[in-house]
Every structure is written in C-alpha cells, then in structure tokens.
Design a protein around this motif. Structure first.
Motif, PDB file in Angstrom:
ATOM      1  N   PHE A 364       0.855  -1.549  -0.062  1.00  0.00           N
ATOM      2  CA  PHE A 364       0.263   0.035  -0.359  1.00  0.00           C
ATOM      3  C   PHE A 364       0.993   1.518   0.267  1.00  0.00           C
ATOM      4  CE2 PHE A 364      -2.897  -3.087   2.642  1.00  0.00           C
ATOM      5  CZ  PHE A 364      -3.745  -3.021   1.005  1.00  0.00           C
ATOM      6  N   GLY A 365       2.000   0.933   0.557  1.00  0.00           N
ATOM      7  CA  GLY A 365       2.678   2.777   0.733  1.00  0.00           C
ATOM      8  C   GLY A 365       3.412   2.659  -1.020  1.00  0.00           C
ATOM      9  N   ALA A 366       3.982   1.998  -1.586  1.00  0.00           N
ATOM     10  CA  ALA A 366       3.957   1.289  -3.339  1.00  0.00           C
ATOM     11  C   ALA A 366       3.140   2.520  -3.629  1.00  0.00           C
ATOM     12  CB  ALA A 366       4.601   0.513  -3.687  1.00  0.00           C
ATOM     13  N   ALA A 367       1.774   1.910  -3.315  1.00  0.00           N
ATOM     14  CA  ALA A 367       0.893   2.065  -4.459  1.00  0.00           C
ATOM     15  C   ALA A 367       0.232   3.504  -4.040  1.00  0.00           C
ATOM     16  CB  ALA A 367      -0.806   1.752  -3.867  1.00  0.00           C
ATOM     17  N   PHE A 368       0.158   4.098  -2.836  1.00  0.00           N
ATOM     18  CA  PHE A 368       0.048   5.993  -2.856  1.00  0.00           C
ATOM     19  C   PHE A 368       1.063   6.255  -3.003  1.00  0.00           C
ATOM     20  CE2 PHE A 368       0.297   9.546  -0.147  1.00  0.00           C
ATOM     21  CZ  PHE A 368      -0.284   9.603   0.119  1.00  0.00           C
ATOM     22  N   ASN A 369       2.828   5.964  -3.110  1.00  0.00           N
ATOM     23  CA  ASN A 369       2.997   6.957  -3.886  1.00  0.00           C
ATOM     24  C   ASN A 369       3.033   6.903  -5.642  1.00  0.00           C
ATOM     25  OD1 ASN A 369       4.668   7.095  -1.884  1.00  0.00           O
ATOM     26  ND2 ASN A 369       6.603   5.677  -2.300  1.00  0.00           N
ATOM     27  N   THR A 370       2.245   5.660  -5.817  1.00  0.00           N
ATOM     28  CA  THR A 370       2.156   5.856  -7.233  1.00  0.00           C
ATOM     29  C   THR A 370       0.467   6.132  -7.546  1.00  0.00           C
ATOM     30  OG1 THR A 370       2.923   3.677  -7.327  1.00  0.00           O
ATOM     31  CG2 THR A 370       1.640   3.791  -9.735  1.00  0.00           C
ATOM     32  N   ALA A 371       0.155   6.340  -7.001  1.00  0.00           N
ATOM     33  CA  ALA A 371      -1.526   6.760  -6.916  1.00  0.00           C
ATOM     34  C   ALA A 371      -0.799   8.195  -7.513  1.00  0.00           C
ATOM     35  CB  ALA A 371      -2.030   6.332  -5.755  1.00  0.00           C
ATOM     36  N   ARG A 372      -0.046   8.950  -5.840  1.00  0.00           N
ATOM     37  CA  ARG A 372      -0.142  10.777  -6.328  1.00  0.00           C
ATOM     38  C   ARG A 372       0.753  10.668  -7.448  1.00  0.00           C
ATOM     39  NH1 ARG A 372       3.713  12.220  -1.376  1.00  0.00           N
ATOM     40  NH2 ARG A 372       4.788  10.675  -1.754  1.00  0.00           N
ATOM     41  N   ALA A 373       1.991   9.715  -8.135  1.00  0.00           N
ATOM     42  CA  ALA A 373       2.442  10.838  -9.117  1.00  0.00           C
ATOM     43  C   ALA A 373       1.088   9.948 -10.599  1.00  0.00           C
ATOM     44  CB  ALA A 373       3.658   9.335  -9.767  1.00  0.00           C
ATOM     45  N   LEU A 374       0.239   9.691 -11.063  1.00  0.00           N
ATOM     46  CA  LEU A 374      -0.999   9.046 -11.264  1.00  0.00           C
ATOM     47  C   LEU A 374      -1.849  10.647 -10.982  1.00  0.00           C
ATOM     48  CD1 LEU A 374      -1.420   5.453 -11.424  1.00  0.00           C
ATOM     49  CD2 LEU A 374      -0.416   7.229 -13.464  1.00  0.00           C
ATOM     50  N   ARG A 375      -1.649  10.900  -9.801  1.00  0.00           N
ATOM     51  CA  ARG A 375      -3.211  12.522  -9.952  1.00  0.00           C
ATOM     52  C   ARG A 375      -1.602  14.050 -10.704  1.00  0.00           C
ATOM     53  NH1 ARG A 375      -6.923  14.747  -8.096  1.00  0.00           N
ATOM     54  NH2 ARG A 375      -6.363  16.852  -6.348  1.00  0.00           N
ATOM     55  N   ARG A 376      -0.366  13.619  -9.764  1.00  0.00           N
ATOM     56  CA  ARG A 376       0.643  14.544 -10.503  1.00  0.00           C
ATOM     57  C   ARG A 376       1.132  14.655 -11.378  1.00  0.00           C
ATOM     58  NH1 ARG A 376       4.210  13.354  -7.926  1.00  0.00           N
ATOM     59  NH2 ARG A 376       5.447  12.768  -9.335  1.00  0.00           N
ATOM     60  N   VAL A 377       0.855  13.566 -12.345  1.00  0.00           N
ATOM     61  CA  VAL A 377       1.729  14.066 -14.094  1.00  0.00           C
ATOM     62  C   VAL A 377       0.547  12.910 -15.207  1.00  0.00           C
ATOM     63  CG1 VAL A 377       2.804  12.350 -15.993  1.00  0.00           C
ATOM     64  CG2 VAL A 377       3.347  12.600 -13.258  1.00  0.00           C
ATOM     65  N   ALA A 378      -0.612  12.745 -14.435  1.00  0.00           N
ATOM     66  CA  ALA A 378      -1.295  12.160 -15.770  1.00  0.00           C
ATOM     67  C   ALA A 378      -2.778  13.194 -15.450  1.00  0.00           C
ATOM     68  CB  ALA A 378      -2.051  10.606 -15.389  1.00  0.00           C
ATOM     69  N   GLY A 379      -3.068  13.638 -14.309  1.00  0.00           N
ATOM     70  CA  GLY A 379      -4.381  14.326 -13.754  1.00  0.00           C
ATOM     71  C   GLY A 379      -5.370  13.894 -13.053  1.00  0.00           C
ATOM     72  N   ARG A 380      -5.249  12.605 -12.866  1.00  0.00           N
ATOM     73  CA  ARG A 380      -6.325  11.667 -12.440  1.00  0.00           C
ATOM     74  C   ARG A 380      -6.633  12.110 -10.816  1.00  0.00           C
ATOM     75  NH1 ARG A 380      -4.461   6.469 -13.479  1.00  0.00           N
ATOM     76  NH2 ARG A 380      -7.193   5.493 -12.020  1.00  0.00           N
ATOM     77  N   SER A 381      -7.953  11.992 -10.936  1.00  0.00           N
ATOM     78  CA  SER A 381      -8.489  12.145  -8.940  1.00  0.00           C
ATOM     79  C   SER A 381      -8.216  11.288  -8.752  1.00  0.00           C
ATOM     80  CB  SER A 381      -9.898  12.557 -10.052  1.00  0.00           C
ATOM     81  OG  SER A 381     -11.129  11.208  -9.697  1.00  0.00           O
ATOM     82  N   TRP A 382      -8.427  11.496  -7.210  1.00  0.00           N
ATOM     83  CA  TRP A 382      -8.522  10.500  -6.230  1.00  0.00           C
ATOM     84  C   TRP A 382      -9.629   9.807  -6.083  1.00  0.00           C
ATOM     85  CZ3 TRP A 382      -4.248   9.647  -3.846  1.00  0.00           C
ATOM     86  CH2 TRP A 382      -3.297  10.808  -3.585  1.00  0.00           C
TER      87      TRP A 382
END
Length: 613
Positions: A364-382
C-alpha cells in the motif's frame, strides 16, 4: 509404412527412408545423418553460441538445417530452447518413424500440417498443402467467427478445416499416425528481475534491444526500417543506424505519412513524418523516404496483399502504405526490413497495471506513491484512483462493471463487428465474444504478464504478413521487438519500472535518451497509422458496395456476415469532412466494415479456388 511428403515446389529435395523433404525460398535441408534428417526455414541468431555448445568448428560449413540437426541430436525435443531466431523446423527420425515440427515463440516462420490415416503433409504456407488434392479446401467456420469478433483464435487451427498449424512456441510430434502438440516456450515461468537502480533497468533494456537489432542486420548494406513517429520503431531505427554506422553502412528508413488533412482524435497525433524526420536527421547514415498513405487505391492494395497470403487481411487500410514501403524497398534493392510490430508488449510496455498490482500485493505504501504520481502527472482524480483500487480487489466480473461505470460507455460487439448473429450463435462463441468486447484485458483479470502473453499469441498473424512480403516483394521482414531474449527480459521487469513517476512507457523513454530525439521521447500522444484513411475509403466506396453484392452469392460469406448491415453502413458513409465521433466512425468502417469485407473476400476467393480444382 507411413509416408511423409512435402507438397511445395522445391529447389532442394531429399528422399529419406520413405520420406520426402524439400526446401525452397532460402530454406535448407540436412538429409540422413544417423537416419535423422532436418528441414529448416528461417534464421538462427545465436549460431556462434550454438556451435560452441555443440563443439562445432567456427569455420565448418553448415546450413541452418545442419545446426538444427546437431541440436536435436544433442538435446532431443528440447532443442528449441537452445535456438534463438525466427524459424520453423522439421526433424524426421527414420528409425523411429517420428516427425518433430517446431516454431519460434512468435511463429514468425509459420508451419502448417495435415494428417491422413498413415501420412502427414507439412508446408510453411497453407497453399503448399492445398496444392495436394487429398487436402480439403473447407473454411474453418469456428476460426472465422473468432476472427470477426476479435477473439483469440485456437492456436493450433488454421482457417481451413483439417489443416493445423504448429502454434507459436510449440512442438508437434507425429508418430504412429497421430500428432501431439506441446508448448515448449513458457514465458509465464520467467522469474522477476530485481536490479538495484532505475539506471540498471534502463541499461539492461537498452542492451537487450541493441543485441536484438544487431543480430537481424544482414551485413550487406541492404537494410531498411519501417520508421513511424512512435517509441518502438524510433528505438529500433536508432539502434540499427548506430550499429550500421559502425560498419560504414547506411540505413534506409521509410515513413508513411498522410496526404490529406485528418480528423483529430484526442490522445493521438496524425502526421508522424516530423517525428521520424527528426530521428533521421540525428543519424547521418540514414536515408529517409516518405510514402504516402494513399499511394495506391484501397482495392488494389487489398488485392495485392491478398495474393501473397492465405489468411484474411487484418487491417485493409494499412495494406496501402505497407505495400508502398515494401515496394519502395524492393525497388532500392533492399533485402531486409526492420519493424517493431510487437514493441507494445515488450520494450514499450505501458506499465499501467502497476498501481492495481501493488494493491493486490498489499504494497500500500508503494501504491500510494504511484497514485500521487498518477494524480500529479496524468491528472487522475483521487475518486478515480480509489475506484481502480477497489476494482483490483473485486472478482473480475464486478471489477469490469466498476471500470465501465467509471469510464462510461465502452464498445460492444456490434460497434466493431459485422458478424451475422445466427452465424455467431451457431459457433458457440457469442457469450465469450460479448464478455471480451474486443479487449483482451477482459480475459486476464488484471494480470499484466498474462495480458501481454495473450496479446503476443494473438499476434500470430504477423508471420503470415511477413511471409507475404517475402513472396510479393522479396523482402525479409524482421522484428527485433519479438526477439525471445528481449521479450523474456521485458516480461521479467516489474510493471512499476515501465511506468516510473506515473509516466506510461517511461522505461523506454529513459533508456533511449540521447539516442532518440526528445520530441519523440516526450510525446505522450500516440501516432495514428493512416490517419487520412477516410479519403481512401471514400474513393473505394463504389467498389466496396459492388463487393458486398458479390458476397451475397457466396454460400459462406452470406451466412457469416450481416451483409444487410454492411450495406446500410456503406449507404450512411459520412464522407471525409464530417467531424462527428471519429472513434465510432473508425470502429464501424475501418474495423467492422473493412475487416468484414476482407474476410468475405477471403472466403469467396477460397470458394472459387475450390470450384476450379
């Protein structure tokens, strides 16, 4: 006594203990060594390594069939594991009355066979078998239904009932009048690769691609490359230009480009020429050739390519520029064409499954970091990321429903297929076709490796397409991105390395820095092949309508295709100027209508051949 015959016209021939082996078009045979003989079609890329392992002198004159025979004598049916290259191979053991047939993992050199009660016929092309009157010319309707619905086809069946194929990465053993098929290439068993740094992963990918490219160069200065504006072909062309430059040789790169304005599609760019030109300009030994997307009429291109293969055309519009590139290469005296047809499943894998896989692995830690990157770079919503996380933990049916709810309407069977409903129902494939909906990901439950392996398996048509280039233009098409060593390497690299920092295909972007222009590496959109396809379709419209009328006289095509629907779609053709929903138009006309008509033409042609015999 069992009889073995090779049913093609041959340049080389050997009769061994009641068996007839023959080879043509560059294939080789190695007759009767200790009552074992071999026929080999294709290329061995690790010949020097094999010679060392087999204690064969480096200067001893041997054909590829000779080397394959030595390998079989050393390792038995496991000889395939030791040969790297694009090949089909046959071993005949006269003492045991045993035939072994094998293909490389991509079946880039196909092999077909037909069995009777006491004999087996084999050939690298189906027409080689169909030339024998004992072989029936009946279309396999189950395979046709799978083709029309974009389902993976049965790997051991061809489009002709009774004619089998040696599936990619398989061995077929015929003995005692029966054949047994076994898969020798098992990519799902490849162990994960764990390296220390991102730079290590970049280096190993770059080195693997370099090796795959170098072993496909012919050394005679007659190499061309199919260069689009994308990551895969640019990487292959860059590696080839660098390697050829070291030898004082040139590379001729061919780029298909639009002649007419195209209707824009989100996430795509239409003209790949500027990107390809930037790469060509970076290497002084590259000659760059532009091929127009509409350099020949659509029907003419279809007829030309159909003459070279016993398989329906997959993408008829692309036949125009593919023929154009092959013809231009032949006219320039080239013998080898490098392509990157399987790069999406190897070097430029997008890695988008990393986030879901991290959730499933409870990282889950790695997943949270990936989610933050996807939100920052790809504009994905939470919210969207939370839904994806939930879908990764649900059973596949529920996960698919949740993904569809998030994405909105996704294509259904009728959007991309013109198969006749009754024909589909009779095939027994309707439920699977509707569940799959043209997306292989619906069959793999979020397993990225399984998806890529399945996609590689469905790409088994490439060997036939490449074979048609040899037959029509004398051109040996080679795909470094399908190299077994490279594919296994890419399957071993974790998804998160491919999509580092939330950027899809980031591993190849980083690995090729300095070798490929930044404008290509930084482009997130994908290049669209034949972006101005509507113009070619529009010009061919009268011929397409006439073809539908002819298909009504075909017993099988009129059952397999919804010709009334095709006719209505052709009557409602929106033309070249209408913007509308380009994705829907592409699905309906470029995919459903043209692929349906191409399949119908194949059926009708085979029916006519059957009547003439």
């Amino acid at each position: 006594m069992a009889a073995l015959r090779f049913s093609e016209d041959s340049c080389l021939e050997a009769v061994v203990s009641g068996a007839r082996l023959a080879a043509c078009d560059g294939a080789s045979i190695s007759p009767h060594r200790d009552a074992i003989s071999a026929a080999f079609d294709g290329r061995i890329d690790n010949g020097a390594e094999l010679r060392r392992a087999l204690n064969i002198g480096a200067t001893e004159a041997l054909t590829s069939a000779d080397i394959a025979l030595y390998a079989y004598r050393a390792w038995g049916d496991g000889f395939c594991h030791h040969i790297i290259g694009d090949y089909s191979c046959v071993i005949w053991d006269a003492a045991l009355r045993r035939l072994v047939m094998a293909t490389d993992p991509g079946a880039m050199r196909p092999l077909f066979y037909w069995t009777g009660s006491e004999e087996i016929l084999f050939a690298t092309e189906q027409r080689g078998l169909l030339a024998d009157r004992v072989v029936p010319r009946q279309i396999d309707e189950h395979q046709l239904a799978a083709w029309l619905t974009l389902l993976p086809r049965d790997v051991d069946r061809s489009f002709f009932a009774g004619i089998h194929r040696v599936p990619p990465g398989h061995v077929v053993v015929w003995q005692g009048g029966s054949a047994c098929c076994e898969r020798w290439w098992k990519p799902e068993t490849v162990a994960p690769l764990k390296l220390a740094t991102d730079a290590d992963y970049e280096a190993v990918l770059r080195d693997g691609l370099d090796q795959a490219v170098r072993c496909r160069l012919d050394g005679n200065g007659t190499v061309g490359a199919n260069l689009s504006g994308g990551l895969d072909s640019s990487s292959v062309a860059a590696m080839a230009a660098r390697a050829l430059g070291e030898q004082g040789q040139r590379l001729t790169a061919f780029t298909a480009a639009p002649t007419h304005p195209a209707i824009a599609s989100p996430g795509w760019f239409d003209d790949e020429w500027p990107y390809a030109a930037a790469l060509a300009a970076q290497y002084p030994n590259v000659d760059h050739v532009r091929i127009a997307n509409d350099n020949a009429p659509l029907i003419e291109a279809m007829e030309s390519r159909e003459a070279g293969q016993d398989w329906p055309l997959l993408n008829p519009v692309n036949a125009i520029w593919v023929n154009g590139i092959d013809r231009a290469a032949r006219d320039r005296g080239l013998g080898v064409m490098l392509v990157a047809a399987t790069g999406n499943y190897s070097i430029s894998h997008h890695g988008s499954a990393a986030y879901s896989q991290q959730i499933r692995d409870h990282r889950f830690g790695a997943a949270f970091n990936t989610a933050r990157a996807l939100r920052r770079v790809a504009g994905r919503s939470w919210l969207g990321l939370a839904r994806e996380a939930a879908a990764s933990l649900l059973p596949e049916g529920a996960a698919r429903a949740l993904r569809q709810r998030q994405i909105g309407r996704t294509p259904v069977l009728e959007d991309y297929s013109v198969i006749n409903r009754d024909f589909l129902s009779a095939s027994g494939l309707e439920m699977r076709a509707r569940t799959t909906a043209g997306e292989l990901s619906n069959l793999t439950g979020g397993d990225s490796r399984a998806l890529r392996i399945l996609a590689l398996q469905r790409n088994d048509h490439l060997g036939l397409q490449f074979g048609s280039s040899r037959r029509l233009f004398g051109l040996d098409v080679r795909d470094p991105t399908s190299d077994r060593r490279l594919v296994e390497l890419c399957l071993a690299i974790p998804d998160e390395r491919f999509s580092r920092d939330g950027i899809p295909r980031n591993l190849i972007r980083q690995a090729m820095k300095g070798l490929v222009p930044a404008m290509i590496l930084n482009e997130r959109r994908r290049g669209r092949q034949a972006a101005d396809w509507r113009c070619s379709f529009d010009q061919a419209l009268p011929y397409l309508k006439a073809e539908v009328a002819r298909l009504r006289d075909s017993p099988l095509a009129s059952r397999a295709l919804d010709l009334d629907r095709i006719g209505k779609l052709l009557d409602a053709w929106p033309g070249t100027e209408t913007t509308g929903n380009e994705a829907a138009v592409r699905l309906a006309y470029r995919l459903a209508v043209l692929r349906g008509i191409a399949a119908g033409r194949f059926v009708r042609r085979m029916e006519l051949v059957g009547k003439s015999v």
